[in-house]
Structure formats: C-alpha cells, structure tokens
Design a protein around this motif. Structure first.
Motif, short mmCIF file in Angstrom:
data_model
loop_
_atom_site.label_atom_id
_atom_site.label_comp_id
_atom_site.label_asym_id
_atom_site.label_seq_id
_atom_site.Cartn_x
_atom_site.Cartn_y
_atom_site.Cartn_z
N ARG A 132 30.92 23.10 46.37
CA ARG A 132 32.29 23.15 46.87
C ARG A 132 33.19 23.98 45.96
N ALA A 133 32.72 24.31 44.77
CA ALA A 133 33.53 25.09 43.84
C ALA A 133 33.82 26.48 44.38
N ALA A 134 33.06 26.94 45.37
CA ALA A 134 33.34 28.24 45.96
C ALA A 134 34.75 28.28 46.53
N ARG A 135 35.30 27.13 46.88
CA ARG A 135 36.66 27.07 47.41
C ARG A 135 37.71 27.39 46.36
N LEU A 136 37.29 27.46 45.10
CA LEU A 136 38.24 27.78 44.03
C LEU A 136 38.69 29.24 44.10
N PHE A 137 37.95 30.06 44.84
CA PHE A 137 38.22 31.49 44.84
C PHE A 137 38.90 31.91 46.13
N ARG A 138 40.00 32.63 45.99
CA ARG A 138 40.74 33.08 47.17
C ARG A 138 40.19 34.39 47.70
N GLN A 139 39.38 35.08 46.91
CA GLN A 139 38.84 36.36 47.36
C GLN A 139 37.48 36.58 46.74
N VAL A 140 36.52 37.01 47.58
CA VAL A 140 35.18 37.37 47.14
C VAL A 140 34.91 38.78 47.65
N GLU A 141 34.64 39.70 46.74
CA GLU A 141 34.48 41.10 47.11
C GLU A 141 33.28 41.71 46.41
N LEU A 142 32.82 42.83 46.95
CA LEU A 142 31.87 43.65 46.22
C LEU A 142 32.65 44.48 45.22
N ALA A 143 32.34 44.32 43.96
CA ALA A 143 33.08 45.02 42.92
C ALA A 143 32.63 46.47 42.82
N ALA A 144 33.57 47.36 42.59
CA ALA A 144 33.28 48.78 42.45
C ALA A 144 32.93 49.11 41.01
N VAL A 145 31.96 48.38 40.46
CA VAL A 145 31.46 48.64 39.11
C VAL A 145 29.93 48.68 39.20
N PRO A 146 29.28 49.50 38.38
CA PRO A 146 27.82 49.61 38.46
C PRO A 146 27.13 48.36 37.94
N PRO A 147 26.01 47.99 38.53
CA PRO A 147 25.25 46.85 38.03
C PRO A 147 24.51 47.19 36.75
N VAL A 148 24.17 46.15 35.98
CA VAL A 148 23.37 46.35 34.78
C VAL A 148 21.92 46.65 35.16
N ARG A 149 21.44 45.98 36.21
CA ARG A 149 20.07 46.19 36.68
C ARG A 149 20.09 47.04 37.95
N PRO A 150 19.24 48.07 38.02
CA PRO A 150 19.18 48.89 39.22
C PRO A 150 18.81 48.05 40.45
N GLY A 151 19.50 48.29 41.56
CA GLY A 151 19.22 47.58 42.80
C GLY A 151 19.98 46.28 42.96
N TYR A 152 20.66 45.83 41.91
CA TYR A 152 21.46 44.61 42.00
C TYR A 152 22.87 44.96 42.48
N VAL A 153 23.62 43.95 42.86
CA VAL A 153 25.00 44.15 43.30
C VAL A 153 25.92 43.27 42.47
N VAL A 154 27.20 43.65 42.40
CA VAL A 154 28.18 42.92 41.59
C VAL A 154 29.29 42.39 42.49
N LEU A 155 29.53 41.10 42.41
CA LEU A 155 30.62 40.45 43.14
C LEU A 155 31.80 40.24 42.20
N ARG A 156 32.99 40.35 42.73
CA ARG A 156 34.19 40.02 41.98
C ARG A 156 34.84 38.82 42.66
N LEU A 157 35.02 37.74 41.89
CA LEU A 157 35.61 36.50 42.40
C LEU A 157 36.99 36.34 41.79
N THR A 158 37.98 36.19 42.64
CA THR A 158 39.36 35.99 42.18
C THR A 158 39.75 34.55 42.44
N PRO A 159 40.06 33.77 41.40
CA PRO A 159 40.40 32.36 41.60
C PRO A 159 41.75 32.20 42.29
N ARG A 160 41.90 31.09 43.00
CA ARG A 160 43.17 30.80 43.67
C ARG A 160 44.28 30.61 42.65
#
Length: 224
Positions: A132-160
């Motif tokens: 239920r802690a996912a409700r703490l975030f008002r926005q979940v986005e794909l971040a425009a920053v490169p991943p550390v590992r090739p082929g992975y993706v980076v999410l940016r979570l903005t708390p409420r």
C-alpha cells in the motif's frame, strides 16, 4: 552531522521499504502507463519475500563524492543490517524496535527508537512489506536518466509529501523480471545517495540473533 542524519533516516527508510542516475536527479521525466506497470511488477516480486541479502555500493553525491561498499540483510518486521566494509568499517542495524549505528573509526555507537529515527511513510515501505506504500507517491514516471545496467529502466517516484529530507526516489529495475539494480534518494538540498545492488539472494536463511546488536569490546555509547 547533517549528512549523517540524512543517511541514517535514508537507511531506515530503505530498509522499511524492503522490510515492513546522474547527480542531482533534476532531469526531466515523461509520464507513461508503463511506469505504473513496472512499479507494480517490482512490488509483486519483492513483497512475497521474507528475507533478502545483497551486496551494495553507496555513492553519495553532494559537495563531495563518497563511495562506500558493504552487504545488507533484510527481514520482515522491520529488521535490517547494513555492514559497511570499505573505505571504513561501520554497521547500521535495526531490530524492529531500535536502530544502532556503530563506527569502528570513532569507536562509538548510538541507539535510537525506531519511531525517533524514521517517518512511517518513508518511500521504502513496501518491499518485503506493505504494498500500500505505493499510494505515498503522487507521480510515477520513466526518468530521463541512463540506467546503471544496460537494458534496465529507471523510474522516478515523487512523494505526495516530503518524506523526511527525501523529495524524489529513483528506482532502477529490469523491465520484464523486475529485478532491482539501484535505488536513489534525492534530498531537498539536491544531494543524492545511490544504492547499487548486486548479488541479491531472495529468501535466504538467516541465523538467530543476526539482527541483534552487540557492541564490540571497549566501544562507548554516544548520544545520537
């Protein structure tokens, strides 16, 4: 002292999420339904676990850059243990009721009640714990920053709301297996702590007393 205070709160938050990119993190991000799907996948994978161990590298980016390494162990009911091995030997441990921080260089340790050292709405509440802690975030986005590992993706979570000193969280995961590779905490001051994870073992057996703090001989207790 302020950075140590932030790191202690960050570690507690990190563990409570698991149990119960470029510096600054200010890059633009783009909203997408895929980000929600990825976050749900991460939650499904890790919320089913009882214990987890991993090796970690922590990179602090602020006025100075500091790189530290060690191992961590996590268990449901808010138990965690961070053993730093380089460049300095330190230990941060939580038994579910109290947090303990030990520095070999200073020959000191501190003790605080868990409630005094963390906000229960920290950004890391749900892995091995409460989804239920996912409700703490008002926005979940794909971040425009490169991943550390090739082929992975980076999410940016903005708390409420601002959680302690954390204003944003970056989560790097595999797009199909949802394995974690990195979690980054961005502070209100623009500082960033990256936790790079490797050698993750899911549901390993942990010995009794593993999350009990025993001060080394001759070490003195200090005020937090």
């Amino acid at each position: 002292m302020q950075r140590r205070h932030f790191l202690l709160k960050s570690l507690v938050g990190f563990g409570w999420w698991l149990t119960g990119g470029p510096a600054g993190g200010q890059a633009a991000s783009r909203p997408t339904p895929d980000a929600v799907r990825l976050l749900e996948g991460v939650l499904r994978r890790y919320s089913r676990l009882s214990t987890l161990t991993a090796a970690f590298t922590q990179i602090h980016q602020g006025r100075q850059t500091l790189r530290e390494q060690g191992t961590l162990a996590l268990q449901r009911q808010g138990r965690m243990r961070w053993d730093y091995t380089a460049p300095n030997v330190k230990q941060f441990l939580c038994d579910g009721k109290h947090t303990y921080f030990y520095s070999a260089a200073r020959q000191r340790y501190t003790v605080e009640p868990v409630r005094a050292s963390r906000d229960p709405r920290t950004p890391f509440l749900f892995l091995l714990g409460d989804r239920r802690a996912a409700r703490l975030f008002r926005q979940v986005e794909l971040a425009a920053v490169p991943p550390v590992r090739p082929g992975y993706v980076v999410l940016r979570l903005t708390p409420r709301e601002r959680i302690e000193l954390v204003t944003a969280v970056l989560v790097e995961c595999h797009p199909t297996t949802f394995e974690l590779a990195r979690i980054s905490l961005i502070s209100a001051a623009g500082e960033q702590d990256d936790f790079l994870l490797s050698e993750i073992v899911e549901n390993p057996p942990l010995p009794d007393g593993f999350f009990t703090f025993t001060p080394p001989a001759g070490v003195q207790r200090a005020t937090p």
